[in-house]
Design an enzyme around this catalytic site. Sequence first.
Site, short mmCIF file in Angstrom:
data_model
loop_
_atom_site.label_atom_id
_atom_site.label_comp_id
_atom_site.label_asym_id
_atom_site.label_seq_id
_atom_site.Cartn_x
_atom_site.Cartn_y
_atom_site.Cartn_z
N HIS A 17 0.84 -1.21 0.00
CA HIS A 17 0.00 0.00 0.00
C HIS A 17 0.88 1.26 0.00
O HIS A 17 0.62 2.22 -0.74
CB HIS A 17 -0.87 0.06 1.26
CG HIS A 17 -1.94 -0.99 1.36
ND1 HIS A 17 -2.10 -1.78 2.48
CD2 HIS A 17 -2.92 -1.37 0.50
CE1 HIS A 17 -3.13 -2.60 2.31
NE2 HIS A 17 -3.64 -2.38 1.11
N LYS A 41 -16.37 -7.10 6.37
CA LYS A 41 -15.17 -7.93 6.24
C LYS A 41 -14.62 -8.36 7.60
O LYS A 41 -13.59 -9.03 7.65
CB LYS A 41 -14.09 -7.15 5.49
CG LYS A 41 -14.34 -7.00 4.02
CD LYS A 41 -13.09 -6.54 3.30
CE LYS A 41 -13.24 -6.66 1.80
NZ LYS A 41 -12.03 -6.21 1.10
N ARG A 90 -2.67 -6.32 -8.64
CA ARG A 90 -1.57 -7.27 -8.41
C ARG A 90 -1.63 -8.37 -9.46
O ARG A 90 -0.94 -8.34 -10.45
CB ARG A 90 -1.68 -7.86 -6.99
CG ARG A 90 -1.20 -6.91 -5.92
CD ARG A 90 -1.72 -7.28 -4.57
NE ARG A 90 -3.18 -7.16 -4.54
CZ ARG A 90 -3.91 -7.31 -3.46
NH1 ARG A 90 -3.35 -7.64 -2.32
NH2 ARG A 90 -5.22 -7.15 -3.51
N SER A 128 -3.02 -7.75 2.82
CA SER A 128 -3.24 -7.65 4.27
C SER A 128 -3.70 -8.99 4.83
O SER A 128 -3.27 -9.40 5.91
CB SER A 128 -4.29 -6.58 4.57
OG SER A 128 -3.86 -5.32 4.12
P1 ADP Z 1 -9.98 -3.64 -0.35
O1 ADP Z 1 -10.74 -4.29 0.76
O2 ADP Z 1 -10.70 -2.47 -0.94
O3 ADP Z 1 -9.47 -4.59 -1.40
P2 ADP Z 1 -7.23 -3.42 0.51
O4 ADP Z 1 -6.72 -2.68 1.70
O5 ADP Z 1 -7.02 -4.89 0.48
O6 ADP Z 1 -8.74 -3.00 0.38
O7 ADP Z 1 -6.56 -2.82 -0.80
C1 ADP Z 1 -6.70 -1.49 -1.16
C2 ADP Z 1 -6.12 -1.25 -2.54
O8 ADP Z 1 -4.71 -1.47 -2.50
C3 ADP Z 1 -6.66 -2.19 -3.61
O9 ADP Z 1 -6.75 -1.47 -4.82
C4 ADP Z 1 -5.59 -3.24 -3.71
O10 ADP Z 1 -5.56 -3.83 -5.01
C5 ADP Z 1 -4.35 -2.41 -3.46
N1 ADP Z 1 -3.25 -3.23 -2.95
C6 ADP Z 1 -3.25 -4.04 -1.87
N2 ADP Z 1 -2.07 -4.65 -1.71
C7 ADP Z 1 -1.27 -4.21 -2.73
C8 ADP Z 1 0.06 -4.49 -3.17
N3 ADP Z 1 0.82 -5.38 -2.53
N4 ADP Z 1 0.53 -3.85 -4.26
C9 ADP Z 1 -0.27 -2.98 -4.94
N5 ADP Z 1 -1.55 -2.69 -4.60
C10 ADP Z 1 -2.05 -3.29 -3.52
#
Ligand code: ADP
Length: 158
Positions: A17, A41, A90, A128
């Site tokens: 992130h 979630k 990803r 995460s």
């Molecule tokens: P959500 O529940 O909306 O998916 P996340 O916190 O999992 O929330 O992810 C938020 C954003 O960050 C999403 O667009 C996700 O694809 C992106 N993201 C999460 N991990 C990575 C990573 N390792 N590299 C690039 N983008 C990421």
Amino acid sequence: MVNAVYPGTFDPITNGHIDMVVRATKMFEKVIVAVADSTGKQPLFNLQERVELASRVLSDLPGVEVIGFNTLLVDFARKHNASVILRGLRAVSDYEYEFQLAGMNRNLAPDIETIFLTTAENYAFLSSSLVKEVSRLGGDVSRFLPQQVIAEIKKKLG
Ligand code: ADP
């Protein structure tokens, strides 16, 4: 002079992130990290904890703001004068859901564009949920999370 909203659950914020936010600051006037309540979630960290963690970790970056929200994303974006929604891609598996989400948001708000950044290769596998699972089982997650987050995740998961 474009503001972007980077929405997500951030449960917790990872180095993947952070890499996205750093790259986004080079393109946008302001990057608003929008932490979604996402109660459906059943997050490990509550909204306030997730906002605090992200704020601490991103505090050195100029032009970045962290705000929690539990409303419609496009309404949140409008309220904060953001004309771009930023999401990360990803694997191919991210694509289908992201495509739907972007389509829905375009229908709700044609004036707001969704823009994707592809992940840095070294974070392509990082999420995460995986980090929480590895941590829960006693694995080393120090390469994937900032120090402050490691301390908090240890407190939660023991
Ligand atoms: P959500 O529940 O909306 O998916 P996340 O916190 O999992 O929330 O992810 C938020 C954003 O960050 C999403 O667009 C996700 O694809 C992106 N993201 C999460 N991990 C990575 C990573 N390792 N590299 C690039 N983008 C990421």
